[in-house]
Design a protein around this motif. Structure first.
Motif, PDB file in Angstrom:
ATOM      1  N   ALA A  25      31.277  26.255  41.147  1.00 18.04           N
ATOM      2  CA  ALA A  25      32.051  27.578  41.518  1.00 18.04           C
ATOM      3  C   ALA A  25      31.259  28.660  40.650  1.00 18.04           C
ATOM      4  CB  ALA A  25      33.350  27.622  40.693  1.00 18.04           C
ATOM      5  N   LEU A  26      30.440  28.019  39.349  1.00 19.56           N
ATOM      6  CA  LEU A  26      29.667  28.946  38.639  1.00 19.56           C
ATOM      7  C   LEU A  26      28.540  29.277  39.409  1.00 19.56           C
ATOM      8  CD1 LEU A  26      28.938  28.786  34.813  1.00 19.56           C
ATOM      9  CD2 LEU A  26      27.165  29.237  36.438  1.00 19.56           C
ATOM     10  N   THR A  27      27.858  28.211  40.198  1.00 17.25           N
ATOM     11  CA  THR A  27      26.539  28.515  40.790  1.00 17.25           C
ATOM     12  C   THR A  27      26.903  29.358  42.039  1.00 17.25           C
ATOM     13  OG1 THR A  27      25.692  26.229  40.069  1.00 17.25           O
ATOM     14  CG2 THR A  27      24.746  27.285  42.168  1.00 17.25           C
ATOM     15  N   ALA A  28      27.903  29.160  42.721  1.00 13.15           N
ATOM     16  CA  ALA A  28      28.422  30.073  43.964  1.00 13.15           C
ATOM     17  C   ALA A  28      28.498  31.286  43.733  1.00 13.15           C
ATOM     18  CB  ALA A  28      29.426  29.424  44.503  1.00 13.15           C
ATOM     19  N   LEU A  29      29.121  31.742  42.339  1.00 17.84           N
ATOM     20  CA  LEU A  29      29.381  33.158  41.895  1.00 17.84           C
ATOM     21  C   LEU A  29      28.013  33.700  41.617  1.00 17.84           C
ATOM     22  CD1 LEU A  29      31.687  34.931  41.611  1.00 17.84           C
ATOM     23  CD2 LEU A  29      31.762  34.204  38.900  1.00 17.84           C
ATOM     24  N   TYR A  30      27.167  32.911  40.898  1.00 19.65           N
ATOM     25  CA  TYR A  30      25.737  33.481  40.421  1.00 19.65           C
ATOM     26  C   TYR A  30      24.935  33.650  41.635  1.00 19.65           C
ATOM     27  CZ  TYR A  30      20.788  33.362  39.278  1.00 19.65           C
ATOM     28  OH  TYR A  30      19.566  33.400  39.160  1.00 19.65           O
ATOM     29  N   VAL A  31      25.083  32.911  42.871  1.00 23.61           N
ATOM     30  CA  VAL A  31      24.226  33.100  44.002  1.00 23.61           C
ATOM     31  C   VAL A  31      24.758  34.368  44.806  1.00 23.61           C
ATOM     32  CG1 VAL A  31      23.640  32.486  46.163  1.00 23.61           C
ATOM     33  CG2 VAL A  31      23.419  30.846  44.191  1.00 23.61           C
ATOM     34  N   LEU A 110      40.475  38.858  40.681  1.00 19.62           N
ATOM     35  CA  LEU A 110      40.294  38.128  39.402  1.00 19.62           C
ATOM     36  C   LEU A 110      41.249  36.998  39.300  1.00 19.62           C
ATOM     37  CD1 LEU A 110      39.130  41.065  37.001  1.00 19.62           C
ATOM     38  CD2 LEU A 110      37.670  39.217  38.140  1.00 19.62           C
ATOM     39  N   PRO A 111      42.500  37.350  39.542  1.00 18.02           N
ATOM     40  CA  PRO A 111      43.522  36.085  39.352  1.00 18.02           C
ATOM     41  C   PRO A 111      43.221  34.987  40.238  1.00 18.02           C
ATOM     42  CG  PRO A 111      44.710  38.095  39.596  1.00 18.02           C
ATOM     43  CD  PRO A 111      43.070  38.495  39.908  1.00 18.02           C
ATOM     44  N   LEU A 112      42.710  35.200  41.416  1.00 27.63           N
ATOM     45  CA  LEU A 112      41.874  33.939  42.215  1.00 27.63           C
ATOM     46  C   LEU A 112      41.088  33.227  41.659  1.00 27.63           C
ATOM     47  CD1 LEU A 112      42.151  35.760  45.813  1.00 27.63           C
ATOM     48  CD2 LEU A 112      44.018  34.147  44.783  1.00 27.63           C
ATOM     49  N   TYR A 113      40.024  34.036  40.908  1.00 29.73           N
ATOM     50  CA  TYR A 113      38.831  33.211  40.413  1.00 29.73           C
ATOM     51  C   TYR A 113      39.416  32.531  39.202  1.00 29.73           C
ATOM     52  CZ  TYR A 113      35.353  36.084  42.642  1.00 29.73           C
ATOM     53  OH  TYR A 113      34.380  36.600  43.447  1.00 29.73           O
ATOM     54  N   PHE A 114      40.327  32.945  38.342  1.00 36.48           N
ATOM     55  CA  PHE A 114      40.638  32.359  37.302  1.00 36.48           C
ATOM     56  C   PHE A 114      42.014  31.259  37.378  1.00 36.48           C
ATOM     57  CE2 PHE A 114      38.910  36.348  35.245  1.00 36.48           C
ATOM     58  CZ  PHE A 114      37.838  36.001  35.111  1.00 36.48           C
ATOM     59  N   ALA A 120      37.032  32.248  32.269  1.00 39.07           N
ATOM     60  CA  ALA A 120      36.615  33.489  31.894  1.00 39.07           C
ATOM     61  C   ALA A 120      34.973  33.486  31.490  1.00 39.07           C
ATOM     62  CB  ALA A 120      37.500  34.337  30.865  1.00 39.07           C
ATOM     63  N   ALA A 121      34.608  32.645  30.651  1.00 44.63           N
ATOM     64  CA  ALA A 121      33.152  32.299  30.190  1.00 44.63           C
ATOM     65  C   ALA A 121      32.285  31.970  31.509  1.00 44.63           C
ATOM     66  CB  ALA A 121      33.249  31.438  29.102  1.00 44.63           C
ATOM     67  N   ASP A 122      32.704  31.267  32.253  1.00 46.11           N
ATOM     68  CA  ASP A 122      31.769  30.998  33.465  1.00 46.11           C
ATOM     69  C   ASP A 122      31.819  32.177  34.174  1.00 46.11           C
ATOM     70  OD1 ASP A 122      31.941  28.392  32.836  1.00 46.11           O
ATOM     71  OD2 ASP A 122      33.810  27.905  33.862  1.00 46.11           O
ATOM     72  N   TYR A 123      32.659  33.169  34.547  1.00 48.35           N
ATOM     73  CA  TYR A 123      32.521  34.181  35.298  1.00 48.35           C
ATOM     74  C   TYR A 123      31.738  35.434  34.599  1.00 48.35           C
ATOM     75  CZ  TYR A 123      34.330  38.634  37.582  1.00 48.35           C
ATOM     76  OH  TYR A 123      34.157  39.682  38.240  1.00 48.35           O
ATOM     77  N   VAL A 124      31.821  35.630  33.125  1.00 48.26           N
ATOM     78  CA  VAL A 124      30.981  36.322  32.542  1.00 48.26           C
ATOM     79  C   VAL A 124      29.446  35.742  32.696  1.00 48.26           C
ATOM     80  CG1 VAL A 124      30.033  37.075  30.261  1.00 48.26           C
ATOM     81  CG2 VAL A 124      32.629  37.292  30.970  1.00 48.26           C
TER      82      VAL A 124
END
Length: 288
Positions: A25-31, A110-114, A120-124
């Motif tokens: 999830a973190l990698t996908a959000l970064y890309v 954002l509620p869907l992400y979390f 929250a740390a992964d998102y940031v």
């Protein structure tokens, strides 16, 4: 007469595939953030500004490389290139940060992400890493073009190429410093509003309002005030660190004296503060 319920089978099935977890999830959000920085996957209109800025910087790099190859004169070093392109970086950050932050606030995703498993740390971390990478590429690729132009036209052979490498690597490190500081400031401001225009205006305002403060302090008769004036603006803060590391002033207006370590400490504290405030901001959102 009793009413009977009817169950309809509409084909829903439980997910039986592989669950990739937080890392994916973190990698996908970064890309996704990195692609969005340059307009990939977005409309043609969204591609205009980032590629216009990138095109200007690439054109400047090509011109610098061509001039050096023809007359052998270094107009800008790799570090000076960053300083000269500072306003373009500000506008790039002012457009990109709201895209990465404000759009999620406005669209209510954002509620869907979390929900899970993203934290929250992964998102940031993902958003910050995407922005830092985009800004670094915006500076680093033109510097690479300048390097190639110098390396293929050097008259000193392998030693000349190696000398260019020794100049390029600190230049890339200096670009990373620009990316770390400007990304932190830009994302923090953009996280405060869901309106991209307000976020962009706020980011530009921060840099515009701090620059005159530096100008005022430089004309004071106090030598200490003059040498510490660069601490008041993000642009001069980074330039001061560059002057300290290179043992020389970046320009005639910026004289840091013996306060080089103070400039470095403030930069580290400012980057850390931006990240901690971002984390606190999105932990609060995640807990709602």
């Amino acid at each position: 007469m009793s009413e009977a319920g009817v169950i309809h089978d509409i084909g829903y099935q439980r997910y039986t595939g592989q669950r990739l977890g937080r890392g994916a999830a973190l990698t996908a959000l970064y890309v996704h953030g990195l692609r969005a920085a340059f307009g990939f996957g977005r409309s043609a209109k969204a591609k205009i500004f980032p590629w216009m800025v990138a095109g200007i910087m690439l054109l400047v790099a090509v011109i610098l490389a061509a001039v050096r190859s023809q007359i052998g004169e270094v107009i800008f070093t790799y570090v000076q290139f960053d300083d000269q392109m500072s306003w373009l970086i500000i506008f790039f950050v002012a457009i990109l940060a709201p895209v990465l932050m404000s759009r999620d606030i406005r669209s209510g995703t954002l509620p869907l992400y979390f929900s899970r498993p993203l934290r929250a740390a992964d998102y940031v971390i993902a958003k910050y890493a995407a922005m830092v990478t985009a800004v670094w590429l915006l500076l680093g690729v033109p510097q690479l073009i300048m390097f190639l132009g110098a390396a293929f036209t050097t008259k000193d052979g392998a030693q000349g190429v190696w000398n260019e490498v020794l100049d390029l690597v600190p230049g890339w490190g200096y670009s990373l410093l620009w990316a770390l500081l400007f990304s932190g400031i830009g994302l923090l401001i953009a996280s405060l509003t869901g309106k991209q225009a307000f976020a962009a205006g706020g980011i530009v305002a921060v840099f515009l309002l701090t620059t005159p403060v530096f100008g005022v302090l430089t004309v004071l008769p106090s030598t200490t005030a003059h040498q510490m004036a660069g601490l008041t603006s993000p642009m001069t803060l980074i330039a001061g660190i560059g002057a300290w590391l290179s043992d020389g002033p970046a320009d005639m207006e910026l004289d840091i004296g013996r306060f080089g370590p103070v400039y470095a400490i403030e930069a580290v504290c400012l980057i850390t503060a931006c990240l901690l405030l971002l984390l606190a901001r999105y932990r609060k959102v995640a807990s709602l």
